[in-house]
Design a protein around this motif. Structure first.
Motif, PDB file in Angstrom:
ATOM      1  N   LEU A 185     -29.358  -3.741 -33.560  1.00 42.12           N
ATOM      2  CA  LEU A 185     -30.424  -4.642 -32.894  1.00 42.12           C
ATOM      3  C   LEU A 185     -31.483  -3.636 -32.269  1.00 42.12           C
ATOM      4  N   ALA A 186     -31.407  -2.690 -31.995  1.00 36.46           N
ATOM      5  CA  ALA A 186     -32.507  -1.746 -31.479  1.00 36.46           C
ATOM      6  C   ALA A 186     -33.509  -1.553 -32.706  1.00 36.46           C
ATOM      7  N   ARG A 187     -33.009  -1.137 -33.929  1.00 37.77           N
ATOM      8  CA  ARG A 187     -33.623  -0.945 -35.257  1.00 37.77           C
ATOM      9  C   ARG A 187     -34.584  -2.375 -35.266  1.00 37.77           C
ATOM     10  N   ALA A 188     -34.160  -3.464 -34.987  1.00 35.44           N
ATOM     11  CA  ALA A 188     -34.882  -4.722 -34.986  1.00 35.44           C
ATOM     12  C   ALA A 188     -35.951  -4.881 -33.870  1.00 35.44           C
ATOM     13  N   LEU A 189     -35.572  -4.513 -32.828  1.00 39.87           N
ATOM     14  CA  LEU A 189     -36.437  -4.655 -31.857  1.00 39.87           C
ATOM     15  C   LEU A 189     -37.557  -3.523 -31.819  1.00 39.87           C
ATOM     16  N   ALA A 190     -37.463  -2.437 -32.549  1.00 41.29           N
ATOM     17  CA  ALA A 190     -38.514  -1.317 -32.662  1.00 41.29           C
ATOM     18  C   ALA A 190     -39.536  -1.944 -33.464  1.00 41.29           C
TER      19      ALA A 190
END
Length: 265
Positions: free
Chosen positions: A156-161
């Motif tokens: 999820l963090a990868r997508a948010l980044a």
């Protein structure tokens, strides 16, 4: 749904059909989604929810047209499109040997020149994404060492980044416990408040009912699109599941509860 001003449409789809192999999954569908909204896509198993999301992401061909920010999805240069549309799919893979922070940094690749080292903006974006996904404490651990829920938070963090204008997520709550589901809801609401369009396929109907809009897919068609708080949406949701669920107000929120049908022996 009320008409959306053209300048506010973030994602628009006018589909005739979409197929996987020889099997047609989606039928005629017309969908307009505005910036700054959280849209939950729900429906029975096999209805075509994930297929719809993959079409919206440009990952699956269709007969019809998908527009991203007023421009045909396929007219965008790949790198530019990847900065404006972020994707989190089901059971996303990744190299188990990579540190979590390096996995999240992959989300910044579209923002950098080929083979360029991460800059200050990239490191800031990764740190913000890790904190938003409640994955900061995991940043120095390898992906292969993480539990299913921890891994999901890193992805999820990868997508948010990416910091994209449109974020598409297919079953993002998989493996997340209730506290981290609540964190996810808070993050999504913050994104929508800042103008991001978030579209999420969800099996958790009570979470979906906390979104701004509900898109109900049934047998490859869009059965309903409307505000989550509207009675018409609740009725359409119950109908899509053969009235095996009912929507009730509980402590100021709408929840979907299973309807137990007595068995006749």
């Amino acid at each position: 749904m009320s008409e959306i001003a053209p300048e506010n449409i973030a994602l628009c789809a006018n589909l005739t059909s979409a197929s996987i192999g020889k099997h047609q999954i989606l039928q005629a569908m017309d969908l307009q989604l505005a910036a700054g909204r959280w849209v939950a896509v729900v429906g029975p198993n096999g209805a075509g929810k994930s297929t719809l999301l993959r079409v919206l992401a440009g990952l699956l061909p269709c007969v019809g047209r998908v527009d991203l920010l007023g421009r045909s999805l396929h007219d965008w240069p790949a790198r530019q499109r990847a900065t404006r549309l972020a994707w989190l799919g089901q059971a996303e893979g990744g190299s188990d040997d990579l540190l979590a922070q390096d996995v999240v940094m992959l989300g910044r690749l579209p923002h950098r020149a080929w083979l360029a080292a991460p800059g200050a903006d990239d490191h800031v974006a990764v740190a913000q994404a890790l904190r938003a996904a409640q994955a900061w404490d995991l940043r120095q651990r390898r992906l292969g060492e993480l539990s299913g829920g921890e891994r999901q938070r890193v992805l999820l963090a990868r997508a948010l980044a990416v910091q994209a204008a449109v974020l598409l997520m297919d079953e993002p709550l998989a493996h997340l416990d209730p506290p981290h589901q609540a964190d996810w809801i808070s993050t999504v609401r913050q994104l929508a408040a800042r103008g991001t369009l978030v579209v999420s396929v969800l099996h958790e109907l009570s979470v979906a009912l906390q979104a701004d809009e509900l898109v109900i897919v049934q047998a490859g068609r869009m059965a309903h699109h409307g505000p989550c708080a509207a009675a018409s949406s609740h009725q359409a949701l119950a109908a899509a599941f053969d009235h095996r669920i009912a929507v009730h107000p509980v402590q100021g929120q709408w929840v979907a509860l299973p309807q137990i049908i007595p068995r006749s022996d």
